[in-house]
Scaffold this motif. Structure first.
Motif, PDB file in Angstrom:
ATOM      1  N   VAL A  61      -4.633  62.101  61.539  1.00 28.29           N
ATOM      2  CA  VAL A  61      -3.958  61.463  60.285  1.00 28.29           C
ATOM      3  C   VAL A  61      -4.527  60.160  59.814  1.00 28.29           C
ATOM      4  CG1 VAL A  61      -1.646  60.147  59.797  1.00 28.29           C
ATOM      5  CG2 VAL A  61      -1.737  62.430  61.093  1.00 28.29           C
ATOM      6  N   GLU A  62      -5.109  59.327  60.528  1.00 28.87           N
ATOM      7  CA  GLU A  62      -5.830  58.257  60.251  1.00 28.87           C
ATOM      8  C   GLU A  62      -6.947  58.617  59.167  1.00 28.87           C
ATOM      9  OE1 GLU A  62      -6.719  55.703  63.400  1.00 28.87           O
ATOM     10  OE2 GLU A  62      -4.674  55.296  63.758  1.00 28.87           O
ATOM     11  N   GLN A  63      -7.815  59.628  59.327  1.00 32.36           N
ATOM     12  CA  GLN A  63      -8.857  59.901  58.697  1.00 32.36           C
ATOM     13  C   GLN A  63      -8.487  60.507  57.352  1.00 32.36           C
ATOM     14  OE1 GLN A  63     -12.453  61.256  61.138  1.00 32.36           O
ATOM     15  NE2 GLN A  63     -10.818  61.338  62.460  1.00 32.36           N
ATOM     16  N   LEU A  64      -7.485  61.330  57.410  1.00 32.63           N
ATOM     17  CA  LEU A  64      -7.059  62.141  56.236  1.00 32.63           C
ATOM     18  C   LEU A  64      -6.266  61.283  55.257  1.00 32.63           C
ATOM     19  CD1 LEU A  64      -6.252  65.546  57.671  1.00 32.63           C
ATOM     20  CD2 LEU A  64      -8.252  64.820  56.279  1.00 32.63           C
ATOM     21  N   ALA A  65      -5.309  60.390  55.849  1.00 32.34           N
ATOM     22  CA  ALA A  65      -4.759  59.419  54.863  1.00 32.34           C
ATOM     23  C   ALA A  65      -4.172  58.006  55.514  1.00 32.34           C
ATOM     24  CB  ALA A  65      -3.064  60.206  54.905  1.00 32.34           C
ATOM     25  N   GLY A  66      -5.242  57.785  55.911  1.00 33.55           N
ATOM     26  CA  GLY A  66      -5.055  56.181  56.520  1.00 33.55           C
ATOM     27  C   GLY A  66      -4.652  55.088  55.566  1.00 33.55           C
ATOM     28  N   ASP A  67      -5.148  55.390  54.552  1.00 30.88           N
ATOM     29  CA  ASP A  67      -4.981  54.545  53.301  1.00 30.88           C
ATOM     30  C   ASP A  67      -3.613  54.464  52.921  1.00 30.88           C
ATOM     31  OD1 ASP A  67      -5.445  57.192  52.269  1.00 30.88           O
ATOM     32  OD2 ASP A  67      -5.861  56.415  50.346  1.00 30.88           O
ATOM     33  N   LEU A  68      -2.617  55.536  53.189  1.00 30.58           N
ATOM     34  CA  LEU A  68      -1.348  55.748  52.673  1.00 30.58           C
ATOM     35  C   LEU A  68      -0.067  55.171  54.000  1.00 30.58           C
ATOM     36  CD1 LEU A  68      -1.474  59.124  51.151  1.00 30.58           C
ATOM     37  CD2 LEU A  68      -1.751  56.929  50.115  1.00 30.58           C
ATOM     38  N   LEU A  69      -0.587  55.082  55.329  1.00 29.13           N
ATOM     39  CA  LEU A  69       0.074  54.585  56.301  1.00 29.13           C
ATOM     40  C   LEU A  69       0.523  53.225  56.253  1.00 29.13           C
ATOM     41  CD1 LEU A  69      -2.216  56.444  59.121  1.00 29.13           C
ATOM     42  CD2 LEU A  69      -0.074  57.348  58.115  1.00 29.13           C
ATOM     43  N   GLN A  70       1.783  52.974  56.898  1.00 29.95           N
ATOM     44  CA  GLN A  70       2.308  51.840  56.931  1.00 29.95           C
ATOM     45  C   GLN A  70       1.699  50.888  58.141  1.00 29.95           C
ATOM     46  OE1 GLN A  70       4.763  50.062  55.463  1.00 29.95           O
ATOM     47  NE2 GLN A  70       5.345  51.874  54.335  1.00 29.95           N
ATOM     48  N   THR A  71       1.222  49.474  57.568  1.00 29.92           N
ATOM     49  CA  THR A  71       0.540  48.818  58.767  1.00 29.92           C
ATOM     50  C   THR A  71       1.349  47.442  58.689  1.00 29.92           C
ATOM     51  OG1 THR A  71      -0.692  47.397  56.779  1.00 29.92           O
ATOM     52  CG2 THR A  71      -1.728  49.659  57.863  1.00 29.92           C
ATOM     53  N   ARG A  72       0.897  46.958  59.847  1.00 33.72           N
ATOM     54  CA  ARG A  72       1.578  45.581  60.445  1.00 33.72           C
ATOM     55  C   ARG A  72       0.948  44.384  59.834  1.00 33.72           C
ATOM     56  NH1 ARG A  72       1.832  48.823  65.209  1.00 33.72           N
ATOM     57  NH2 ARG A  72      -0.130  47.640  65.781  1.00 33.72           N
ATOM     58  N   ASN A  73      -0.348  44.434  59.549  1.00 33.94           N
ATOM     59  CA  ASN A  73      -1.252  43.337  59.221  1.00 33.94           C
ATOM     60  C   ASN A  73      -2.562  43.980  58.463  1.00 33.94           C
ATOM     61  OD1 ASN A  73      -3.169  43.984  61.224  1.00 33.94           O
ATOM     62  ND2 ASN A  73      -2.086  43.184  62.384  1.00 33.94           N
ATOM     63  N   ALA A  74      -3.166  42.935  57.959  1.00 31.41           N
ATOM     64  CA  ALA A  74      -4.386  43.304  56.894  1.00 31.41           C
ATOM     65  C   ALA A  74      -5.540  43.625  57.925  1.00 31.41           C
ATOM     66  CB  ALA A  74      -4.939  41.856  56.503  1.00 31.41           C
ATOM     67  N   ALA A  75      -5.557  43.659  59.076  1.00 32.29           N
ATOM     68  CA  ALA A  75      -6.609  44.059  60.093  1.00 32.29           C
ATOM     69  C   ALA A  75      -6.616  45.420  60.284  1.00 32.29           C
ATOM     70  CB  ALA A  75      -6.711  43.372  61.237  1.00 32.29           C
ATOM     71  N   GLU A  76      -5.068  45.847  60.617  1.00 36.10           N
ATOM     72  CA  GLU A  76      -4.920  47.087  60.820  1.00 36.10           C
ATOM     73  C   GLU A  76      -5.081  48.092  59.553  1.00 36.10           C
ATOM     74  OE1 GLU A  76      -1.082  49.860  62.487  1.00 36.10           O
ATOM     75  OE2 GLU A  76      -1.056  47.790  61.937  1.00 36.10           O
ATOM     76  N   ARG A  77      -4.642  47.449  58.216  1.00 32.86           N
ATOM     77  CA  ARG A  77      -5.088  47.978  56.969  1.00 32.86           C
ATOM     78  C   ARG A  77      -6.295  48.513  56.764  1.00 32.86           C
ATOM     79  NH1 ARG A  77      -4.013  44.256  53.080  1.00 32.86           N
ATOM     80  NH2 ARG A  77      -6.451  44.322  53.012  1.00 32.86           N
ATOM     81  N   ASP A  78      -7.349  47.479  57.117  1.00 31.60           N
ATOM     82  CA  ASP A  78      -8.553  47.520  56.835  1.00 31.60           C
ATOM     83  C   ASP A  78      -9.263  48.585  57.668  1.00 31.60           C
ATOM     84  OD1 ASP A  78      -8.431  45.684  55.127  1.00 31.60           O
ATOM     85  OD2 ASP A  78      -9.279  43.921  56.167  1.00 31.60           O
ATOM     86  N   ASN A  79      -8.772  48.493  59.091  1.00 36.16           N
ATOM     87  CA  ASN A  79      -9.235  49.635  60.035  1.00 36.16           C
ATOM     88  C   ASN A  79      -8.859  51.154  59.484  1.00 36.16           C
ATOM     89  OD1 ASN A  79     -10.762  50.408  62.585  1.00 36.16           O
ATOM     90  ND2 ASN A  79      -8.362  51.024  63.392  1.00 36.16           N
ATOM     91  N   LEU A  80      -7.690  51.455  58.937  1.00 38.63           N
ATOM     92  CA  LEU A  80      -7.227  52.472  58.445  1.00 38.63           C
ATOM     93  C   LEU A  80      -8.005  52.887  57.323  1.00 38.63           C
ATOM     94  CD1 LEU A  80      -3.327  52.368  59.148  1.00 38.63           C
ATOM     95  CD2 LEU A  80      -5.177  53.827  60.512  1.00 38.63           C
ATOM     96  N   LEU A  81      -8.265  52.076  56.307  1.00 38.71           N
ATOM     97  CA  LEU A  81      -9.169  52.247  55.186  1.00 38.71           C
ATOM     98  C   LEU A  81     -10.538  52.960  55.666  1.00 38.71           C
ATOM     99  CD1 LEU A  81      -8.204  49.436  52.786  1.00 38.71           C
ATOM    100  CD2 LEU A  81      -7.759  51.693  52.497  1.00 38.71           C
ATOM    101  N   VAL A  82     -10.994  52.082  56.784  1.00 37.08           N
ATOM    102  CA  VAL A  82     -12.391  52.599  57.162  1.00 37.08           C
ATOM    103  C   VAL A  82     -12.215  54.128  57.941  1.00 37.08           C
ATOM    104  CG1 VAL A  82     -14.130  52.203  59.165  1.00 37.08           C
ATOM    105  CG2 VAL A  82     -13.384  50.318  57.800  1.00 37.08           C
ATOM    106  N   ALA A  83     -11.300  54.348  58.300  1.00 34.16           N
ATOM    107  CA  ALA A  83     -10.998  55.609  58.966  1.00 34.16           C
ATOM    108  C   ALA A  83     -11.062  56.813  57.901  1.00 34.16           C
ATOM    109  CB  ALA A  83      -9.585  55.763  59.620  1.00 34.16           C
ATOM    110  N   THR A  84     -10.758  56.394  56.617  1.00 33.06           N
ATOM    111  CA  THR A  84     -10.983  57.375  55.606  1.00 33.06           C
ATOM    112  C   THR A  84     -12.161  57.730  55.056  1.00 33.06           C
ATOM    113  OG1 THR A  84     -10.180  55.848  54.031  1.00 33.06           O
ATOM    114  CG2 THR A  84      -8.341  56.764  54.833  1.00 33.06           C
ATOM    115  N   GLY A  85     -13.179  56.895  55.642  1.00 33.66           N
ATOM    116  CA  GLY A  85     -14.763  57.083  55.315  1.00 33.66           C
ATOM    117  C   GLY A  85     -14.922  58.495  55.749  1.00 33.66           C
ATOM    118  N   PHE A  86     -14.188  59.237  56.518  1.00 36.42           N
ATOM    119  CA  PHE A  86     -14.301  60.798  56.841  1.00 36.42           C
ATOM    120  C   PHE A  86     -14.427  61.333  55.483  1.00 36.42           C
ATOM    121  CE2 PHE A  86     -11.948  64.527  56.717  1.00 36.42           C
ATOM    122  CZ  PHE A  86     -12.731  65.371  57.768  1.00 36.42           C
TER     123      PHE A  86
END
Length: 120
Positions: A61-86
């Motif tokens: 899910v993180e790799q396919l839609a990490g940019d659409l997931l709810q996050t608790r903070n900026a660091a988590e959001r950034d990590n999920l954006l990196v996951a979409t590098g897939f």
């Protein structure tokens, strides 16, 4: 066994298999070899995911839609954006003169890698 599982080398070894499946590369390949300057971030995300024993369904899910997931903070959001590098890494035909064709080639590559990674 615990020492080996706690080692960063564990994620490097098993992450390497995943990176092969998702056609990880640090450049565009094909006709010209333009480097992906920050590809290492996706590589490290994969290694860290294996070392953190991230559940496979969450990993997908993180790799396919990490940019659409709810996050608790900026660091988590950034990590999920990196996951979409897939979806972004992989070879690109940067010499294509037709922008529309280039766009469709990228979509075709994303569909192809998604099918190969998750359906085979």
């Amino acid at each position: 066994m615990d020492r080996l599982l706690a080692s960063r080398a564990f994620g490097e070894r098993w992450g390497r298999h995943w990176l092969d499946v998702v056609r990880y590369g640090e450049s565009t390949g094909k006709e010209r070899n333009i480097p992906f300057r920050y590809a290492w971030r996706y590589r490290d995300y994969v290694i860290d995911s294996f070392n953190a024993d991230r559940p496979y369904d969450r990993f997908i899910v993180e790799q396919l839609a990490g940019d659409l997931l709810q996050t608790r903070n900026a660091a988590e959001r950034d990590n999920l954006l990196v996951a979409t590098g897939f979806l972004a890494i992989g070879t690109k035909g940067v010499n294509t003169k037709n922008p529309e064709q280039f766009h469709y080639d990228i979509i075709d590559d994303q569909i192809d890698v998604t099918g190969r990674a998750f359906l085979e």
